[in-house]
Design an enzyme around this catalytic site. Structure first.
Site, PDB file in Angstrom:
ATOM      1  N   ASN A 176       9.423  85.653 -19.435  1.00 61.40           N
ATOM      2  CA  ASN A 176       8.626  84.535 -18.921  1.00 61.40           C
ATOM      3  C   ASN A 176       8.710  84.363 -17.409  1.00 61.40           C
ATOM      4  O   ASN A 176       7.760  83.883 -16.789  1.00 61.40           O
ATOM      5  CB  ASN A 176       9.089  83.247 -19.625  1.00 61.40           C
ATOM      6  N   TYR A 204      -0.846  88.380  -7.876  1.00 61.54           N
ATOM      7  CA  TYR A 204      -0.553  87.779  -9.191  1.00 61.54           C
ATOM      8  C   TYR A 204      -1.483  88.372 -10.253  1.00 61.54           C
ATOM      9  O   TYR A 204      -1.055  88.718 -11.354  1.00 61.54           O
ATOM     10  CB  TYR A 204      -0.737  86.270  -9.075  1.00 61.54           C
ATOM     11  N   LYS A 245      -0.339  90.421 -13.560  1.00 62.60           N
ATOM     12  CA  LYS A 245      -0.569  89.951 -14.935  1.00 62.60           C
ATOM     13  C   LYS A 245      -1.487  90.905 -15.704  1.00 62.60           C
ATOM     14  O   LYS A 245      -1.380  91.035 -16.928  1.00 62.60           O
ATOM     15  CB  LYS A 245      -1.122  88.522 -14.915  1.00 62.60           C
TER      16      LYS A 245
HETATM   17  P1  NAD Z   1       7.789  77.853 -12.969  1.00 61.39           P
HETATM   18  O1  NAD Z   1       7.716  78.204 -11.525  1.00 61.39           O
HETATM   19  O2  NAD Z   1       7.965  76.445 -13.378  1.00 61.39           O
HETATM   20  O3  NAD Z   1       8.896  78.713 -13.703  1.00 61.39           O
HETATM   21  C1  NAD Z   1       9.132  80.067 -13.426  1.00 61.39           C
HETATM   22  C2  NAD Z   1      10.595  80.320 -13.697  1.00 61.39           C
HETATM   23  O4  NAD Z   1      10.864  81.701 -13.421  1.00 61.39           O
HETATM   24  C3  NAD Z   1      11.500  79.487 -12.798  1.00 61.39           C
HETATM   25  O5  NAD Z   1      12.548  78.942 -13.575  1.00 61.39           O
HETATM   26  C4  NAD Z   1      12.024  80.504 -11.804  1.00 61.39           C
HETATM   27  O6  NAD Z   1      13.300  80.190 -11.303  1.00 61.39           O
HETATM   28  C5  NAD Z   1      12.056  81.758 -12.672  1.00 61.39           C
HETATM   29  N1  NAD Z   1      12.066  82.954 -11.834  1.00 61.39           N
HETATM   30  C6  NAD Z   1      11.156  83.322 -10.896  1.00 61.39           C
HETATM   31  N2  NAD Z   1      11.550  84.442 -10.273  1.00 61.39           N
HETATM   32  C7  NAD Z   1      12.728  84.817 -10.846  1.00 61.39           C
HETATM   33  C8  NAD Z   1      13.637  85.874 -10.623  1.00 61.39           C
HETATM   34  N3  NAD Z   1      13.435  86.789  -9.676  1.00 61.39           N
HETATM   35  N4  NAD Z   1      14.764  85.932 -11.383  1.00 61.39           N
HETATM   36  C9  NAD Z   1      14.995  84.997 -12.325  1.00 61.39           C
HETATM   37  N5  NAD Z   1      14.178  83.964 -12.576  1.00 61.39           N
HETATM   38  C10 NAD Z   1      13.062  83.873 -11.840  1.00 61.39           C
HETATM   39  O7  NAD Z   1       6.442  78.461 -13.577  1.00 61.39           O
HETATM   40  P2  NAD Z   1       5.780  78.300 -15.012  1.00 61.39           P
HETATM   41  O8  NAD Z   1       4.457  77.671 -14.802  1.00 61.39           O
HETATM   42  O9  NAD Z   1       6.731  77.729 -15.996  1.00 61.39           O
HETATM   43  O10 NAD Z   1       5.507  79.856 -15.330  1.00 61.39           O
HETATM   44  C11 NAD Z   1       6.221  80.589 -16.320  1.00 61.39           C
HETATM   45  C12 NAD Z   1       5.424  81.848 -16.629  1.00 61.39           C
HETATM   46  O11 NAD Z   1       4.139  81.501 -17.143  1.00 61.39           O
HETATM   47  C13 NAD Z   1       5.164  82.742 -15.404  1.00 61.39           C
HETATM   48  O12 NAD Z   1       5.243  84.099 -15.784  1.00 61.39           O
HETATM   49  C14 NAD Z   1       3.741  82.391 -15.029  1.00 61.39           C
HETATM   50  O13 NAD Z   1       3.114  83.420 -14.339  1.00 61.39           O
HETATM   51  C15 NAD Z   1       3.140  82.148 -16.395  1.00 61.39           C
HETATM   52  N6  NAD Z   1       1.930  81.325 -16.383  1.00 61.39           N
HETATM   53  C16 NAD Z   1       1.943  80.010 -16.019  1.00 61.39           C
HETATM   54  C17 NAD Z   1       0.759  79.282 -16.071  1.00 61.39           C
HETATM   55  C18 NAD Z   1       0.692  77.820 -15.720  1.00 61.39           C
HETATM   56  O14 NAD Z   1      -0.416  77.263 -15.755  1.00 61.39           O
HETATM   57  N7  NAD Z   1       1.767  77.151 -15.413  1.00 61.39           N
HETATM   58  C19 NAD Z   1      -0.417  79.885 -16.479  1.00 61.39           C
HETATM   59  C20 NAD Z   1      -0.395  81.234 -16.813  1.00 61.39           C
HETATM   60  C21 NAD Z   1       0.793  81.937 -16.790  1.00 61.39           C
END
Ligand code: NAD
Length: 249
Positions: A87, A152, A156
């Site tokens: 994730n 990004y 993805k």
């Molecule tokens: P967020 O920024 O709240 O959480 C991302 C988490 O990943 C954080 O806890 C961060 O510390 C951790 N992280 C990032 N880089 C890291 C690394 N190098 N090592 C360890 N941990 C790391 O974001 P989110 O919205 O919860 O996103 C989670 C996933 O869902 C991501 O892959 C994101 O691309 C995907 N996503 C999110 C959305 C959205 O609308 N929020 C939509 C599509 C996809």
């Protein structure tokens, strides 16, 4: 408490947002849940709400060379790993021409290379124990074109291709590999992308038939399903959890 039949899942980026919600769903379903992230304090706060089925590991997954040792110690400390949820991810909103090679590579390292390296190492353990399940997380950025997120989007799109390639190679060995494509989910990441950009937000909502942003727990439900025996014949799929955003007009 963990028993001999308790299953174990590793959730990367499990200290916040979608990863935290995924971890909460697995804990509620009785899985030993290991959350991996960069910020020890954030992980500790997340664990507080989940209790003893949750374990925390601090690691920066962009340090690819450290991943084999990390996975070895996960196996030694927590036993067989039944599921991995890739994730953790980062985003960067910038005009195409402003994106440097370093910017591009930074996103690719965390969102693609770390997913590959971590999966490869966890698969080694899963093969020894006779199987498992991997869940990757993609995005609407790989369903249609979104401006100002070139790296990004590349990352993805790679995740969806890797999901299919991993599924065909690993499913015969007992490892199912699937992907969730979240729509616009209310987290820090989406807030950064949308809150100061009302036009973009209006565009998102205008093509989301259900008319609301998703909740992190919506992705948690889907991840738990895909890891569970209920999804035992499902592999190689990309499941949109998006309120219809990917098919919206
Ligand atoms: P967020 O920024 O709240 O959480 C991302 C988490 O990943 C954080 O806890 C961060 O510390 C951790 N992280 C990032 N880089 C890291 C690394 N190098 N090592 C360890 N941990 C790391 O974001 P989110 O919205 O919860 O996103 C989670 C996933 O869902 C991501 O892959 C994101 O691309 C995907 N996503 C999110 C959305 C959205 O609308 N929020 C939509 C599509 C996809």
């Amino acid at each position: 408490m963990k028993t001999s039949t308790t299953k174990t899942v590793v959730v990367t980026g499990g200290g916040s947002g979608i990863g935290l919600a995924i971890a909460q769903k697995f804990v509620a379903a009785g899985w030993q849940t290991i959350i991996v992230g960069r910020d020890a304090q954030k992980l500790a706060a997340a664990k507080e709400g989940m209790g003893e089925l949750c374990q925390t590991i601090s690691a920066d997954l962009s340090d690819l060379t450290a991943i084999p040792e990390l996975v070895k110690s996960l196996g030694e400390q927590f036993g067989p790993i039944d599921a991995l949820v890739n994730n953790a991810g980062i985003n960067m909103k910038k005009e195409f021409l402003d994106v440097t090679d370093t910017d591009f590579q930074t996103i690719l390292t965390t969102n693609v290379s770390a997913v590959f390296t971590l999966s490869r190492e966890v698969v080694k353990l899963m093969l020894q124990q006779g199987g498992g399940s991997i869940i990757n997380i993609s995005s609407m950025a790989s369903q249609y074109g979104i401006p100002k997120v070139i790296a990004y989007t590349a990352s993805k799109s790679a995740i969806e291709g890797m999901t299919r390639a991993m599924a065909v190679e690993l499913s015969p060995k007992g490892i199912r590999v699937n992907c969730i494509a979240p729509g616009f989910i209310a987290t820090d990441m989406s807030a950064k992308a949308l809150n100061n950009d009302p036009e973009r937000k209006a565009k998102v909502m205008g093509r989301t038939p259900m008319g609301v942003m998703g909740k992190p727990s919506d992705i948690g439900e889907a991840a738990l399903f895909l890891a569970s025996d209920a999804a035992g014949y499902i592999t190689g799929v990309v499941l949109p959890v998006d309120g219809g955003n990917s098919i919206g007009f």
